[in-house]
Design a protein around this motif. Structure first.
Motif: not given
Length: 222
Positions: A41-58, A152-160
């Motif tokens: 038994y266990g989970f399957d999750q992405q190891t990392h995911i990236s998003g932009v500050q002010g936007d949304s992610i899943e 899942t490690q979430l990385f945030i990129t500053p908005a341009v």
């Protein structure tokens, strides 16, 4: 799995063979061919995911288990952040949402589905961390709970941000420039118009008495 066992020992050796065969069958049942899952038994999750500050992610997730669910499995999904034993930020059963994520978390999941998506809105700089999904469910024998190990490690990129001049500001600047030109020197068209009006008025002043005199003489002859 190949087994090299001598049967000269009789019945004890045969028991060993049966024991080894049973162990091999259990291992294959717990880890089917082509599966990378280490546990039953266990989970399957992405190891990392990236998003932009002010936007949304899943953050998608899915889980698996060997047990048979009860008629009412009473499944609930929880989320932790920062580390494996970190604070809970979401609880599907109570509707709890961490103060930091107020009005910013949406869980797309329905019982008894074994997969779903956690959406984080209006990403902030402090959202950059690791997120762990946890599930509680009721089987036919007991209640079980388990959690993603790595998360899942979430990385945030500053908005341009791009700076653009408003059309109203540009129009205002052009208008002000025109006014400054008018203040600095007279507009030739306005000067010409003033001269023309002066000539017309002077002509009218000179001609009017003549017309009056002609009208008076004609009236007198009659």
């Amino acid at each position: 799995m190949s087994l090299l066992v001598s049967l000269t020992g009789g019945i004890p050796d045969m028991a060993s063979v049966l024991l080894l065969l049973l162990l091999a069958a259990c291992l294959q049942a717990g880890n089917p061919a082509g599966s990378n899952r280490e546990y039953l038994y266990g989970f399957d999750q992405q190891t990392h995911i990236s998003g932009v500050q002010g936007d949304s992610i899943e953050i998608p997730f899915s889980f698996y288990f060997p047990w048979k669910l009860a008629k009412d499995p009473q499944m609930r999904i929880l989320w932790r952040w920062k580390h494996f034993h970190g604070e809970f930020i979401y609880n599907s059963s109570s509707g709890f949402i961490h103060e930091h994520f107020k009005n910013r978390l949406i869980l797309n999941w329905t019982q008894p589905q074994a997969s779903g998506v956690l959406r984080i809105l209006d990403l902030k700089e402090k959202d950059q961390t690791v997120y762990f999904c946890r599930v509680h469910l009721k089987t036919k024998k007991c209640t079980e709970s388990f959690q993603s190990i790595n998360g899942t490690q979430l990385f945030i990129t500053p908005a341009v941000r791009t700076i653009t001049k408003s059309p109203s500001i540009v129009t205002s600047a052009v208008t002000m420039a025109g006014l400054e030109d008018i203040e600095g020197q007279r507009n030739p068209s306005l000067v010409s118009l003033g001269a023309t009006i002066g000539v017309v008025l002077a002509t009218a002043v000179l001609i009017t008495p003549v017309y009056v005199m002609l009208i008076f003489l004609r009236w007198k002859k009659r």
